[in-house]
Each structure stands twice: as C-alpha cells, then as structure tokens.
Motif scaffolding. Structure first.
Motif, PDB file in Angstrom:
ATOM      1  N   MET A   1       0.845  -1.192   0.000  1.00 47.56           N
ATOM      2  CA  MET A   1       0.000   0.000   0.000  1.00 47.56           C
ATOM      3  C   MET A   1       0.882   1.244   0.000  1.00 47.56           C
ATOM      4  SD  MET A   1      -2.805  -0.985   2.849  1.00 47.56           S
ATOM      5  CE  MET A   1      -3.572  -2.594   2.861  1.00 47.56           C
ATOM      6  N   ILE A   2       0.404   2.280  -0.635  1.00 48.99           N
ATOM      7  CA  ILE A   2       1.145   3.532  -0.699  1.00 48.99           C
ATOM      8  C   ILE A   2       0.349   4.606   0.010  1.00 48.99           C
ATOM      9  CG2 ILE A   2       2.164   5.248  -2.227  1.00 48.99           C
ATOM     10  CD1 ILE A   2       2.271   3.068  -4.389  1.00 48.99           C
ATOM     11  N   LEU A   3       0.930   5.214   1.035  1.00 52.73           N
ATOM     12  CA  LEU A   3       0.283   6.296   1.761  1.00 52.73           C
ATOM     13  C   LEU A   3       0.908   7.605   1.305  1.00 52.73           C
ATOM     14  CD1 LEU A   3       0.173   3.697   3.635  1.00 52.73           C
ATOM     15  CD2 LEU A   3      -0.195   5.274   5.510  1.00 52.73           C
TER      16      LEU A   3
ATOM     17  N   ALA B   1     -12.454   0.515  -1.812  1.00 56.94           N
ATOM     18  CA  ALA B   1     -11.449   1.025  -2.745  1.00 56.94           C
ATOM     19  C   ALA B   1     -10.322   0.027  -2.932  1.00 56.94           C
ATOM     20  CB  ALA B   1     -10.901   2.354  -2.230  1.00 56.94           C
ATOM     21  N   ILE B   2      -9.883  -0.570  -1.834  1.00 55.92           N
ATOM     22  CA  ILE B   2      -8.801  -1.557  -1.902  1.00 55.92           C
ATOM     23  C   ILE B   2      -9.243  -2.793  -2.684  1.00 55.92           C
ATOM     24  CG2 ILE B   2      -7.389  -3.137  -0.526  1.00 55.92           C
ATOM     25  CD1 ILE B   2      -7.464  -0.996   1.715  1.00 55.92           C
ATOM     26  N   GLU B   3     -10.404  -3.321  -2.331  1.00 57.37           N
ATOM     27  CA  GLU B   3     -10.885  -4.559  -2.950  1.00 57.37           C
ATOM     28  C   GLU B   3     -11.163  -4.396  -4.442  1.00 57.37           C
ATOM     29  OE1 GLU B   3     -14.286  -5.371  -0.561  1.00 57.37           O
ATOM     30  OE2 GLU B   3     -13.084  -5.792   1.237  1.00 57.37           O
ATOM     31  N   ASN B   4     -11.535  -3.173  -4.836  1.00 56.35           N
ATOM     32  CA  ASN B   4     -11.894  -2.938  -6.237  1.00 56.35           C
ATOM     33  C   ASN B   4     -10.839  -2.144  -7.009  1.00 56.35           C
ATOM     34  OD1 ASN B   4     -14.878  -3.933  -6.563  1.00 56.35           O
ATOM     35  ND2 ASN B   4     -14.785  -2.931  -4.562  1.00 56.35           N
TER      36      ASN B   4
ATOM     37  N   GLY C   1      -5.361  -5.230   2.246  1.00 56.20           N
ATOM     38  CA  GLY C   1      -5.309  -4.698   0.896  1.00 56.20           C
ATOM     39  C   GLY C   1      -4.050  -5.098   0.172  1.00 56.20           C
ATOM     40  N   ASP C   2      -4.061  -4.854  -1.133  1.00 53.46           N
ATOM     41  CA  ASP C   2      -2.877  -5.210  -1.907  1.00 53.46           C
ATOM     42  C   ASP C   2      -1.856  -4.071  -1.873  1.00 53.46           C
ATOM     43  OD1 ASP C   2      -3.185  -3.364  -4.250  1.00 53.46           O
ATOM     44  OD2 ASP C   2      -5.064  -4.454  -4.487  1.00 53.46           O
ATOM     45  N   THR C   3      -0.652  -4.396  -2.229  1.00 55.47           N
ATOM     46  CA  THR C   3       0.449  -3.442  -2.101  1.00 55.47           C
ATOM     47  C   THR C   3       0.365  -2.300  -3.107  1.00 55.47           C
ATOM     48  OG1 THR C   3       1.788  -4.851  -3.540  1.00 55.47           O
ATOM     49  CG2 THR C   3       2.024  -5.170  -1.168  1.00 55.47           C
ATOM     50  N   ALA C   4      -0.471  -2.438  -4.120  1.00 57.99           N
ATOM     51  CA  ALA C   4      -0.582  -1.395  -5.136  1.00 57.99           C
ATOM     52  C   ALA C   4      -1.594  -0.313  -4.764  1.00 57.99           C
ATOM     53  CB  ALA C   4      -0.975  -2.015  -6.475  1.00 57.99           C
ATOM     54  N   PHE C   5      -2.339  -0.512  -3.695  1.00 61.17           N
ATOM     55  CA  PHE C   5      -3.376   0.469  -3.335  1.00 61.17           C
ATOM     56  C   PHE C   5      -2.745   1.806  -2.962  1.00 61.17           C
ATOM     57  CE2 PHE C   5      -5.792   2.544   0.129  1.00 61.17           C
ATOM     58  CZ  PHE C   5      -6.885   2.938  -0.622  1.00 61.17           C
ATOM     59  N   ARG C   6      -3.367   2.890  -3.449  1.00 56.59           N
ATOM     60  CA  ARG C   6      -2.887   4.234  -3.140  1.00 56.59           C
ATOM     61  C   ARG C   6      -3.952   5.010  -2.372  1.00 56.59           C
ATOM     62  NH1 ARG C   6      -1.008   8.092  -7.423  1.00 56.59           N
ATOM     63  NH2 ARG C   6      -2.857   7.388  -8.548  1.00 56.59           N
TER      64      ARG C   6
END
Length: 383
Positions: A1-3, A140-143, A201-206
């Motif tokens: 995930m990216i914060l 948002a994460i799931e989709n 969540g996956d690591t690509a989530f922003r």
C-alpha cells in the motif's frame, strides 16, 4: 500500500485554516477526465457551496454519491435507516452506506475511476463517520480504485483520552483499538488504518490525503456546518465525547430539545432546580423520555475546557449514576449498548463497584499510553 500526503504545508502563524476540499489545485488534476464517486454529506462544503456542486461547476464528472449516517443532506435521526435516493439538485444517484449496507459493492463502483471522501468528523470513536470511512476504504482496496481523502480539522483533536476499545466489542460505533477521543483527523486515522494493517489490501493500493493548511492539533477549529442534527453548536461538539455514554442509559442528554448534548437529566432525579422536557423534533423524532419532565443539569454555558481539563470527563456519568435511584436499571437492556460505546464491559462494572474517576482512569493504562505513541507515526500536523 502507498500512503501519500500532498504537500505537507508549513503552519503560518495566525493564518486561516484551509480544509483539504478548499485547496482544489491539489486534487482537481487527479479528477479531471475521470469518473468520480463522492462520499459526502451536508458538511462537505467549499465555503458556502457543497463540494459536489463546486466540482460539477468545474467540469468534474461525478456519477455517484455515497452518504453516511444522517444521510446526504444530514437531517436523518441518529441510527435511522436512510434508503437510496436521487439528489434533487443534481440528479445524481445517492447510495446510503448506513444500516444494513455499510460498504460499496463492486457493482456500485462499476465505471468509477476515483473515489473521493470528504466528511467532517468530530474525533470521537463512536461517531460513525470513521467506521464509514473504513468501509469505503476497504471497497477502494478490494476494487482497485484510487481513494482521495479531503482532510478536515478535528475539533476535538487537542487531546487524547479514554479507554481503548477491546476488539471483542467491535461494532459500527467502535471498530479499532483506539481510545474514545483519539486526537486525529480523518486523514491521519486513514493512514493509521493502513499502516497498522487494520484493513487488508494489496500493495498497489494508493491512499492520497489532501491535508489542511495552517492547522495543528492545538488549533480550536470552529465548524462552519453542524456535523449532524444533534450537534448544533461547538459546545455540543465539545461535550459529545462525555455525554454520548448516556445513549446506553435511560438518562436524556437533551435530544428532542434546543440543547442536545448540552444538558442531561431524568424524571427520577431529584425534583429540584433545572428541568427540561424532550419532544419530537426533526432529527430526534422519538427521543428518550419524550414528553417527560427531566430534572438535571444545564451545561450549555459552562467552560468545557475548564470543567474537564482537556480530558475525557467521567464527572457527569458518575453524577448521574449516583442520582439514579434504581441502579439495577441504569443501563439499558443488558448493558450491551453502553459496552459498545465504551469499548468493553469494564466501565459498567467499575460504576457498579463504586470506583472513583481516578481509579477508573488508572485502569486505561498502559493501553492509552501505547496508543499515544502509535498515533505519532501517522500525524500530518504538529501536536
């Protein structure tokens, strides 16, 4: 995930606080040419104009609105089920995320590129907007959607206090192990949810947070719009963390009067001094003790900071318990509602045992100190 936080801005002494929503230059480029869903309510404003109206005028394509407790226009009773609607002003469909449905489905988000969130929170664990935000984030994460949070100041963000929730007591009025008053904006709290892996969540989530400008946790921010029907004044916002526990008891906290969350009383309290009578009003159509004369205390003119010392105060709860003649029935039902608000069954038991406020406060450690340390990792604004 990216914060991500856009532009952590330096505080200018004496400068006016600007919300994330007001700083359109920071987020309009992310929305331009995209299909946007907005989670909003009556507090989602830029100046005196609703966020949705402002964005539409700027050519942003909003195709869906999601709304929390109290609805999109903010007048529904606390806890009332609000159905799906169409916004009369814009024709955009509104999907309620309170009640049986708390999270957008994949079908709801079909065709959506960016999910925008802009709600004024009050920084109290059992105020349901942070639970709504968590569910929105999960969707948002799931989709695999970009989530942009337009941050707003926390009007109770100048202190951290209260018992930390026991996760065995999770509910929509308390989903994570945080104290009752947690001292974070909704953007900071979202960062904590991700950073502590409290949402999957996956690591690509922003997650992108558009921070407030010229705000610190020492600021005393006056809300431009009431956050919900029964928090009409800053006095009610400041008293809300302490008085909301009466929701789990027969004691009236002023719903159905002109002073909700600014007074408390009960017909069985001593019949002397101050009194009030709750009635059916918009936003509180069936308030506790409706039509009954309640004897008690008017807190609408007190200096809350002086009265509480910037702590989550138990003084009014202890006073009400002492005055209530039928201790066996001080808690509604079996006490489960009170326990959900406090985050465990401990405080209810401590009241029954007659513990003092100092004794009760000591029991919050070391969990409270641990949270205060944890919190610092996710702050966007100086304490």
């Amino acid at each position: 995930m990216i914060l991500l936080s856009i532009c952590l801005l330096q505080l200018a002494a004496g400068a006016q606080i600007k919300t994330g929503a007001e700083q359109t230059d920071l987020y309009l480029p992310m929305l331009s040419g995209k299909t946007v869903a907005v989670f909003a309510n009556t507090t989602s404003v830029i100046g005196k104009t609703h966020l949705v109206d402002s964005l539409l005028k700027k050519g942003i394509r909003i195709t869906k609105i999601f709304s929390p407790e109290h609805g999109f226009r903010g007048e529904a009773d606390a806890g009332a089920t609000v159905g799906n609607q169409v916004d009369a002003a814009t024709g955009i469909p509104i999907i309620s995320l309170y009640g049986n449905k708390t999270k957008p489905t994949a079908a709801d988000l079909e065709g959506i590129d960016v999910m925008l969130f802009d709600i004024q929170d009050v920084g109290v664990r059992f105020y349901t907007y942070i639970a709504s935000m968590q569910r929105y984030m999960e969707a948002a994460i799931e989709n695999h959607r970009l989530l942009v949070i337009l941050d707003r100041p926390d009007p109770n963000g100048f202190y951290v206090d209260g018992p930390v929730l026991d996760t065995a007591f999770r509910s929509f009025v308390g989903m994570q192990p945080i104290p009752i008053v947690y001292g974070m904006t909704i953007g900071e709290y979202a960062r904590m949810l991700l950073g502590e892996h409290w949402v999957k969540g996956d690591t690509a989530f922003r997650l992108i947070v558009i921070p407030c400008k010229n705000y610190t946790h020492g600021s005393r921010y006056v809300l431009p719009v009431k956050p919900s029907p029964n928090l009409p004044t800053m006095q009610s916002v400041y008293l809300y963390p302490a008085l909301c526990l009466f929701e789990g008891t027969p004691v009236s906290l002023g719903r159905g009067t002109s002073k909700p969350f600014q007074q408390f009383g009960h017909p069985a309290f001593p019949h002397e001094g101050y009194s009030f009578t709750p009635e059916s009003v918009p936003g509180a159509t069936h308030p506790p003790q409706m039509g009954e004369v309640c004897y008690g205390y008017d807190l609408s003119a007190i200096n809350v900071e002086k009265a509480t010392g910037n702590r989550w105060s138990l003084q009014w709860l202890l006073k009400a318990y002492a005055l209530f003649p039928d201790k066996e029935h001080f808690f509604n039902g079996n006490g489960s509602g009170f326990d959900r608000l406090t985050g465990s069954s401990t405080l209810r038991q401590q009241l029954r045992e007659g513990l003092t406020e100092d004794e009760i406060r000591k029991s919050w450690e070391p969990a409270l100190s641990h949270f205060k340390t944890l919190r610092k990792k996710y702050l966007l604004y100086a304490d």
